[in-house]
Scaffold this active site. Structure first.
Site, PDB file in Angstrom:
ATOM      1  N   TYR A 169       0.837  -1.198   0.000  1.00  0.00           N
ATOM      2  CA  TYR A 169       0.000   0.000   0.000  1.00  0.00           C
ATOM      3  C   TYR A 169       0.875   1.252   0.000  1.00  0.00           C
ATOM      4  O   TYR A 169       1.772   1.395   0.828  1.00  0.00           O
ATOM      5  CB  TYR A 169      -0.904   0.028   1.227  1.00  0.00           C
ATOM      6  CG  TYR A 169      -1.815  -1.178   1.326  1.00  0.00           C
ATOM      7  CD1 TYR A 169      -2.501  -1.640   0.210  1.00  0.00           C
ATOM      8  CD2 TYR A 169      -1.978  -1.839   2.529  1.00  0.00           C
ATOM      9  CE1 TYR A 169      -3.325  -2.748   0.289  1.00  0.00           C
ATOM     10  CE2 TYR A 169      -2.809  -2.943   2.626  1.00  0.00           C
ATOM     11  CZ  TYR A 169      -3.481  -3.403   1.496  1.00  0.00           C
ATOM     12  OH  TYR A 169      -4.294  -4.494   1.586  1.00  0.00           O
ATOM     13  N   HIS A 219      -6.159   2.171  -0.778  1.00  0.00           N
ATOM     14  CA  HIS A 219      -6.035   2.094   0.682  1.00  0.00           C
ATOM     15  C   HIS A 219      -5.938   3.482   1.309  1.00  0.00           C
ATOM     16  O   HIS A 219      -5.144   3.697   2.236  1.00  0.00           O
ATOM     17  CB  HIS A 219      -4.823   1.223   1.060  1.00  0.00           C
ATOM     18  CG  HIS A 219      -5.041   0.360   2.263  1.00  0.00           C
ATOM     19  ND1 HIS A 219      -4.637   0.713   3.516  1.00  0.00           N
ATOM     20  CD2 HIS A 219      -5.634  -0.839   2.390  1.00  0.00           C
ATOM     21  CE1 HIS A 219      -4.963  -0.234   4.374  1.00  0.00           C
ATOM     22  NE2 HIS A 219      -5.580  -1.190   3.716  1.00  0.00           N
TER      23      HIS A 219
HETATM   24 MG    MG Z   1      -8.750  -2.786   0.811  1.00  0.00          MG
END
Ligand code: MG
Length: 411
Positions: A169, A219
């Site tokens: 992320y 995210h």
């Molecule tokens: Mg997710």
């Protein structure tokens, strides 16, 4: 059966090793929470998932100190009434701790009802619309070629939907210099991340063609206007969906995204209240609802949400990360089989300890997940084995996320 009552409600914590396949969280020690509801009928019990790995002791306290005394002596078949009772009993409602505690109870009650009826829970929900649930898997890599290789590996296993990330992320780009004395934490550069993603998907579409369905999870790692730009830039690469483009605190920006591009949007894993999903659903501002079922309060509220979404042309893609117990994953699949508007299911996979600890785990074969088809949720729990994997306490590291200048942000 005349009188059937709840005899005991227990909360069992266990940490059966790291997630098998979870990018960015591979080494994360997952603390799973199982609720067991026992009845006056000998041998008749239900199991539910109440996993909130970041606040596990708080969930346990709510289940054992507040919900259990309310439930003992009541009829476990009155699922709706019990859910409403637990929901309003504290007067203040919603929130991940109480919703997870309620989910553990709620899913266990559905398990009991299925066992009483001699039917899998999806039959109680109206029967199956499909025999198995199509899943998406997570591919990562340090550069576009490595991501491509990892996507191909899943495709060779029969998986048709793959979420592609590069460096976890927010990416793993070299960081610009920050101020002296900035605190320790997990740092990332949102600007470098935002420019890397279109390059990744240009490469993947070029090399993989149109056969594989590609997904991506932002995210919440971008400021809103950069998120709008990214959704536009990804439009030519025909994503199956773009996940968590914006945080729940910035939902109004979805209007702007919609006005600018047709990139399909998936949202909802952080939602704990209908106040959060209602404007997105009624405004047709997303294409997939992907709430975390235990954070909503269990199967009872989730099946209603699925039906509301059906009327608005929105499909389901329930959150299925590594920090959901196999019981919670089974509940996702029951709803996936029964919902006409099912889209796709996130699938983290199970490690060897989980497979032994939870007999009857759903199985992945050629891109589809299948249930055991036993009555109830069709999955059991080995408490003796769970006791050998106690939950560690302590401070979580990976959620201490920071921008290059040291500012603390959502993980
Ligand atoms: Mg997710």
């Amino acid at each position: 059966m005349a009188a059937l009552t709840i005899r005991a409600v227990r909360c069992i914590l266990t940490a059966p090793g790291p997630s098998k396949l979870s990018p960015g969280g591979g080494a994360l020690q997952r603390r799973l929470i199982v609720v067991k509801v026992e009845t006056s009928e000998p041998g008749l019990y239900g199991l539910g998932c109440a996993t909130f790995t970041q606040r596990h002791r708080a969930v346990q306290t709510v289940v054992e100190e507040y919900l259990a005394p309310l439930l003992i002596g009541r009829d476990p078949r009155q699922i709706e009434d019990l859910w409403q009772t637990l929901h309003v009993n504290a007067y203040w409602r919603h929130g991940p701790v109480v919703n997870n505690a309620m989910s553990g109870v709620d899913q266990a009650l559905w398990d009991i009802l299925g066992k009483l009826a001699g039917l899998p829970v999806y039959q109680l929900l109206g029967g199956q619309c499909r025999a198995g649930a199509a899943v998406y898997r997570h591919a990562d890599g340090r550069d576009p070629v490595e991501v491509e290789d990892n996507v191909r590996r899943f495709v060779e296993q029969g998986v048709r939907y793959v979420r592609a990330q590069m460096g976890g992320y927010g990416g793993r780009a070299a960081l610009p210099a920050g101020p002296q004395g900035k605190p320790a934490g997990h740092y990332y550069d949102p600007d470098a991340y935002a420019t890397s993603v279109p390059r990744l998907f240009a490469h993947l579409r070029d090399k993989l063609g149109d056969e594989v369905q590609l997904l991506h999870d932002v995210h919440e790692r971008l400021v809103p206007i950069t998120a709008v730009r990214l959704a536009k830039e990804l439009e030519p690469f025909r994503l199956f969906f773009l996940e968590d483009l914006l945080p729940p605190e910035q939902l109004e920006w979805f209007q702007m995204v919609r006005q600018q591009c047709s990139t399909p949007l998936a949202m909802g894993e952080l939602f704990v209240s209908p106040l959060e999903w209602r404007p997105l659903v009624s405004g047709r501002l997303i294409d997939f609802i992907r709430c975390h079922l235990s954070d909503l309060g269990g199967l009872t509220p989730a099946r209603k949400l699925a039906t509301v979404c059906e009327t608005f042309g929105i499909r389901t893609a329930w959150h299925g990360p590594g920090d959901v117990s196999p019981i919670g994953h089974a509940v996702n699949i029951h709803l996936d089989l029964a919902a006409p508007n099912f889209g796709v299911q996130e699938w983290a996979g199970f490690n060897e300890v989980e497979l032994e600890m939870f007999p009857g785990c759903p199985e992945l074969r050629d891109g589809y997940v299948y249930l055991s088809d036993r009555p109830g949720l069709g999955i059991d729990f080995n408490e003796e084995l769970a006791a050998r994997y106690p939950c560690p306490d302590g401070v979580l590291e990976w959620t201490q996320t920071r921008l290059p200048d040291g500012t603390a942000v959502a993980p």
